[in-house]
Design an enzyme around this catalytic site. Structure first.
Site, PDB file in Angstrom:
ATOM      1  N   SER A 161      40.308  43.589  37.592  1.00  0.00           N
ATOM      2  CA  SER A 161      40.257  43.554  39.059  1.00  0.00           C
ATOM      3  C   SER A 161      41.065  42.397  39.643  1.00  0.00           C
ATOM      4  O   SER A 161      41.406  42.417  40.828  1.00  0.00           O
ATOM      5  CB  SER A 161      38.802  43.468  39.529  1.00  0.00           C
ATOM      6  OG  SER A 161      38.127  42.392  38.910  1.00  0.00           O
ATOM      7  N   ASP A 421      30.173  36.754  45.110  1.00  0.00           N
ATOM      8  CA  ASP A 421      31.393  36.941  44.333  1.00  0.00           C
ATOM      9  C   ASP A 421      32.154  35.621  44.329  1.00  0.00           C
ATOM     10  O   ASP A 421      32.805  35.252  45.311  1.00  0.00           O
ATOM     11  CB  ASP A 421      32.263  38.042  44.945  1.00  0.00           C
ATOM     12  CG  ASP A 421      33.522  38.315  44.128  1.00  0.00           C
ATOM     13  OD1 ASP A 421      33.760  37.588  43.138  1.00  0.00           O
ATOM     14  OD2 ASP A 421      34.272  39.248  44.480  1.00  0.00           O
ATOM     15  N   HIS A 424      36.582  36.766  42.435  1.00  0.00           N
ATOM     16  CA  HIS A 424      37.753  37.258  43.157  1.00  0.00           C
ATOM     17  C   HIS A 424      38.069  36.332  44.324  1.00  0.00           C
ATOM     18  O   HIS A 424      37.321  35.390  44.610  1.00  0.00           O
ATOM     19  CB  HIS A 424      37.505  38.691  43.647  1.00  0.00           C
ATOM     20  CG  HIS A 424      37.192  39.646  42.539  1.00  0.00           C
ATOM     21  ND1 HIS A 424      35.893  39.958  42.170  1.00  0.00           N
ATOM     22  CD2 HIS A 424      37.999  40.334  41.705  1.00  0.00           C
ATOM     23  CE1 HIS A 424      35.920  40.808  41.158  1.00  0.00           C
ATOM     24  NE2 HIS A 424      37.193  41.039  40.847  1.00  0.00           N
TER      25      HIS A 424
END
Length: 460
Positions: A161, A421, A424
């Site tokens: 990702s 998160d 990211h």
């Protein structure tokens, strides 16, 4: 005294008007210089000269390409006398009042989980920083320059990702100059993990291939084993099969290797990482990562190294550190709002080891190509070393704002449990810098190619 010295320099009486002018000039000139100097420094710091660029597709002048490839020599030290490229890895984050090229409203490509602004992140300070290398200047990203440089080419981002995170950053910056069109295609029903965008203005294709190990693997699932299965000696054909139609690949892996896994090499089990209940030897994940990167680069060399139809570029983006500082489902897991200062945070432990493995394998692959006399002929390998500069940005992650307005309820913020998160990057955010460096690396490659072709023409 100063007045007396001034009078003595004249050839006539100090009462003469004409001799008072050089005296007055001498007294005022230093004060004028000191008054102007701060203004000049202010102008250079906040308004650096833009990178000169033109459109090489439509330009008829052969000298315009040189302007596109390198900023003015007085401003940028891109290489030393021996041609050593600039080291973008060492530097610091400094304030930049200009901010990003795009936002969550102007770019609709951003994955919802990384659209921090539209999800209600209250602080905006993280948007106003730029990376300042010690040895050179990193120019602001020029979307038109990138589009001109990669005209008629296919760039593919392959990996986990983080590869998609970097791709979406690039798409958003390029979309400020030219609108991409999404070309959907499916691969096993996972169309969101295998996508292509096309820029018709320059005939450029950008793709993303989901391949969290780069090698063949079976991901853990609720219906299958609760661990990953990796075949470290077999490349993932979901992306490798398309190599003939790609001009450059940007590889990115790392975080999926932290999960429980069983590793296979040949027809035998090599070992595992955190596999209680299974009768396998625990070998950790470092060796598996090394073998996966080695298999990937070896496969690319075998398939593209002897291909005479143009050059093929491979960029390996190094490991991007996470910044979890608390429980993943509680407020404050990654709540910093400013970058670390230079020297405040050291690269160590797992982050340093993952980066080192990737750098070593790129170096080993280049030595292998040199032994095969393939270097710079058809295939070029390089590492995009972003680990250090990313480590210094704990403020750049979505945190709880991977969800829309996570603290809109009546429950106290500190008492709410919400997923964070801290892996990211917000878009826009620090990851945009990765693509600024990618552009400069590509500049250098194109400049090198032009010099080589010029040398051949001169010899011929």
């Amino acid at each position: 005294s100063a007045p007396k010295q001034c009078f003595e320099m004249g050839t006539a009486s100090p009462s003469k008007n004409q001799n008072s002018y050089p005296c007055l000039t001498k007294k005022l000139l230093p004060w004028t210089f000191y008054a102007i100097l701060p203004l000049v420094l202010f102008r250079l710091y906040f308004y650096p000269y833009p990178v000169l660029h033109t459109d090489p597709i439509h330009s008829s002048s052969p000298t315009t390409t040189t302007l596109l490839l390198s900023p003015p020599p007085s401003e940028v030290k891109s290489a030393d006398a021996k041609g050593t490229p600039c080291d973008y890895t060492s530097g610091k984050w400094v304030r930049d009042r200009r901010g990003p090229l795009y936002n969550g409203t102007t770019c609709r490509i951003i994955k919802k989980g990384q659209n921090c602004i539209s999800h209600g992140r209250p602080d905006m300070g993280y948007l106003y920083w730029r990376w300042k290398p010690k040895q050179c200047r990193l120019p602001r990203f020029e979307p038109t320059t990138f589009l001109n440089l990669f005209g008629n080419k296919h760039l593919a981002f392959v990996g986990d990702s983080m590869a998609r995170n970097q791709l979406e950053s690039l798409l958003c910056m390029l979309s400020t100059a030219s609108a991409p069109v999404l070309v959907n295609y499916t691969n096993g029903g996972e169309d969101d993990k295998f996508r292509r965008w096309h820029f018709s203005s320059h005939n450029i294709t950008l793709s993303v291939y989901w391949s969290p190990f780069l090698v063949k693997g079976v991901e853990k699932s609720s219906t299958g084993p609760n661990h990953n299965e990796l075949y470290v000696d077999r490349v993932d054909e979901r992306w490798a099969a398309d190599l003939n139609g790609i001009d450059m690949i940007v590889l990115s892996i790392g975080h999926w290797f932290l999960h429980p896994a069983v590793y296979y090499e040949g027809d035998s089990v090599l070992g595992c990482h955190y596999c209680p209940g299974l009768n396998h030897s625990e070998i950790g994940f470092y060796e598996a990562l090394r073998k996966a990167v080695r298999t990937t680069l070896k496969s690319v060399i075998e398939r593209k190294g002897t291909n005479g139809n143009g050059k093929f570029d491979v960029i390996l983006t190094t490991f991007s550190p996470s910044h979890f500082e608390g429980e993943w489902d509680k407020f404050g897991a990654c709540s910093k709002t400013k970058p670390y200062k230079e020297g405040q945070k050291s690269l160590e432990g797992m982050d340093a080891e993952m980066r080192q493995i990737e750098l070593e394998e790129v170096e080993a692959a280049n030595k292998h190509m040199k032994a095969m006399h393939l270097e710079s002929k058809h295939l070029r390998l390089e590492a995009l070393d972003v680990t250090k500069l990313s480590l210094m940005r704990p403020d750049g992650h979505p945190g709880p704002y991977m969800h829309p307005f996570p603290f809109a309820g009546e429950v106290s913020v500190t008492q709410q449990r919400v997923q964070n998160d801290c892996v990211h990057w917000c878009l826009p955010g620090p990851i945009d810098t990765w693509n600024e460096i990618l552009l400069q690396v590509s500049h250098a490659r194109t400049e090198e190619k032009g010099q080589q072709e010029g040398d051949k023409s001169f010899v011929g």
